[in-house]
Motif scaffolding. Structure first.
Motif, PDB file in Angstrom:
ATOM      1  N   ARG A 275       0.838  -1.199   0.000  1.00  0.00           N
ATOM      2  CA  ARG A 275       0.000   0.000   0.000  1.00  0.00           C
ATOM      3  C   ARG A 275       0.876   1.253   0.000  1.00  0.00           C
ATOM      4  O   ARG A 275       1.963   1.258   0.581  1.00  0.00           O
ATOM      5  N   SER A 276       0.368   2.308  -0.603  1.00  0.00           N
ATOM      6  CA  SER A 276       1.114   3.565  -0.667  1.00  0.00           C
ATOM      7  C   SER A 276       1.115   4.279   0.675  1.00  0.00           C
ATOM      8  O   SER A 276       0.309   3.985   1.567  1.00  0.00           O
ATOM      9  N   GLY A 277       2.036   5.241   0.795  1.00  0.00           N
ATOM     10  CA  GLY A 277       2.107   6.086   1.977  1.00  0.00           C
ATOM     11  C   GLY A 277       1.409   7.408   1.726  1.00  0.00           C
ATOM     12  O   GLY A 277       0.291   7.462   1.229  1.00  0.00           O
ATOM     13  N   ARG A 278       2.116   8.492   2.009  1.00  0.00           N
ATOM     14  CA  ARG A 278       1.524   9.822   1.879  1.00  0.00           C
ATOM     15  C   ARG A 278       1.268  10.181   0.409  1.00  0.00           C
ATOM     16  O   ARG A 278       2.130   9.947  -0.445  1.00  0.00           O
ATOM     17  N   PRO A 279       0.114  10.805   0.120  1.00  0.00           N
ATOM     18  CA  PRO A 279      -0.165  11.221  -1.260  1.00  0.00           C
ATOM     19  C   PRO A 279       0.854  12.217  -1.810  1.00  0.00           C
ATOM     20  O   PRO A 279       0.983  12.348  -3.026  1.00  0.00           O
ATOM     21  N   SER A 280       1.585  12.906  -0.937  1.00  0.00           N
ATOM     22  CA  SER A 280       2.581  13.865  -1.406  1.00  0.00           C
ATOM     23  C   SER A 280       3.701  13.184  -2.190  1.00  0.00           C
ATOM     24  O   SER A 280       4.442  13.841  -2.925  1.00  0.00           O
ATOM     25  N   ALA A 281       3.849  11.850  -2.043  1.00  0.00           N
ATOM     26  CA  ALA A 281       4.878  11.106  -2.778  1.00  0.00           C
ATOM     27  C   ALA A 281       4.420  10.711  -4.175  1.00  0.00           C
ATOM     28  O   ALA A 281       5.220  10.181  -4.951  1.00  0.00           O
ATOM     29  N   PHE A 282       3.164  10.957  -4.515  1.00  0.00           N
ATOM     30  CA  PHE A 282       2.627  10.514  -5.797  1.00  0.00           C
ATOM     31  C   PHE A 282       3.204  11.348  -6.945  1.00  0.00           C
ATOM     32  O   PHE A 282       3.507  12.535  -6.793  1.00  0.00           O
ATOM     33  N   GLY A 283       3.293  10.714  -8.111  1.00  0.00           N
ATOM     34  CA  GLY A 283       3.692  11.417  -9.316  1.00  0.00           C
ATOM     35  C   GLY A 283       2.561  12.278  -9.856  1.00  0.00           C
ATOM     36  O   GLY A 283       1.417  12.211  -9.380  1.00  0.00           O
ATOM     37  N   PRO A 284       2.840  13.094 -10.867  1.00  0.00           N
ATOM     38  CA  PRO A 284       1.821  14.044 -11.357  1.00  0.00           C
ATOM     39  C   PRO A 284       0.572  13.386 -11.930  1.00  0.00           C
ATOM     40  O   PRO A 284      -0.537  13.886 -11.715  1.00  0.00           O
ATOM     41  N   ALA A 285       0.723  12.283 -12.650  1.00  0.00           N
ATOM     42  CA  ALA A 285      -0.468  11.623 -13.193  1.00  0.00           C
ATOM     43  C   ALA A 285      -1.315  11.025 -12.075  1.00  0.00           C
ATOM     44  O   ALA A 285      -2.554  11.096 -12.112  1.00  0.00           O
ATOM     45  N   THR A 286      -0.664  10.440 -11.072  1.00  0.00           N
ATOM     46  CA  THR A 286      -1.395   9.858  -9.938  1.00  0.00           C
ATOM     47  C   THR A 286      -2.124  10.942  -9.164  1.00  0.00           C
ATOM     48  O   THR A 286      -3.292  10.778  -8.781  1.00  0.00           O
TER      49      THR A 286
END
Length: 292
Positions: free
Chosen positions: A80-91
């Protein structure tokens, strides 16, 4: 019940927008399909997003899982992912679209669940990845958000797996209320979006361990929506905008109709009384009413 496929016209170079969700005929079809679905209310939609856009989201998974968590126990094996701040631009764009008013209004209309409240922190949502050996035993989801205590109402899952083969396993299984049999099996194919209501009988999972020969992880993005099922006591405790006192110790006049055009006589009378009764006496009366 089959997947409802949208015929999206993805002609732009980077089509990262939703199709027209305001079409009345489309909403009526979705509403009927959701309400009549078995074994619990759900909907499977193909083509809601541009496939090229979803492949960009899939390509950002490795970075998006940074700081996340791996779960490995007898019931579940997944990442599972962590903080949304780590997401790339498309995500980030994907979840921006899922939290927009157009999407929330659409989901409220077709599911009858309202009001729906978004969670920008994506608790239990975000990026989900299962590798070979991954499975998720039959379960129903959590009932409330851990921090806000809002009620879990709905989850929307979009799959990101191009050329997924049936023999690899990983199909989303919707089980009957007694957990005796699979009523529907949904392949996690690229562009397939599943909208599922949360409830006492919303049993699901993917019980067949994934086996792709180590070549392809099963990836999806999940967004939860919440509501607040308040009781009578809380409803009676509601008030609209409270304005500051003027220089003479009186409530300032308001140009807002507190309870709206559909307010009952009792609501309007109570709101009018609140505007003229000194706060100390108003609060004392509410306290005594609560004791009674």
């Amino acid at each position: 019940m089959h997947t409802i496929n949208l015929q999206g016209s993805w002609t732009r170079r980077e089509a990262a927008e939703l199709p027209d969700l305001g079409d009345a005929g489309l909403r009526a079809r979705f509403r009927a399909a959701f309400a009549g679905a078995q074994p619990f209310p759900h909907l499977v939609v193909g083509g809601l997003f541009d496939p090229a856009f979803l492949l960009r989201v899939a390509g950002e998974f490795d970075g998006g899982l940074t700081g996340g968590r791996a779960i490995a126990n007898a019931r579940e094996r997944t990442h599972r992912s962590g903080r949304p701040s780590a997401f790339g631009p498309a995500t980030q764009r994907y979840f921006d679209l899922m939290h927009r008013h157009a999407m929330v209004d659409f989901l409220q209309d077709i599911t009858g669940l309202a009001p729906l409240i978004v969670d920008p922190m994506l608790m239990n949502g975000g990026l989900h990845e299962s590798r070979d050996g991954g499975r998720f035993a039959i379960h129903r989801d959590f009932n409330r958000h851990r921090q806000t205590m809002l009620d879990n109402a709905l989850v929307v899952i979009t799959y990101l797996n191009a050329d997924w083969q049936p023999e690899w396993g990983g199909q989303l299984e919707l089980w009957c209320a007694r957990r005796k049999r699979v009523v529907r099996s949904i392949a996690p194919e690229l562009g397939r979006t599943v909208i599922m209501a949360h409830g006492a009988h919303s049993w699901h999972g993917h019980t067949v361990p994934i086996d792709t020969g180590g070549t392809t992880p099963r990836r999806s993005v999940a967004t939860y929506y919440y509501t607040r099922r308040i009781g009578l006591r809380e409803r009676l405790g509601y008030h609209s905008t409270v304005f500051a006192l003027d220089g003479k110790g009186r409530f300032a006049p308001s140009d807002v109709v507190p309870a709206g055009a559909g307010a009952s006589l009792r609501q309007r009378a109570g709101e009018a009384a609140r505007q003229v009764v000194p706060p100390v006496f108003w609060n004392l009366g509410r306290h005594l009413a609560g004791k009674l």
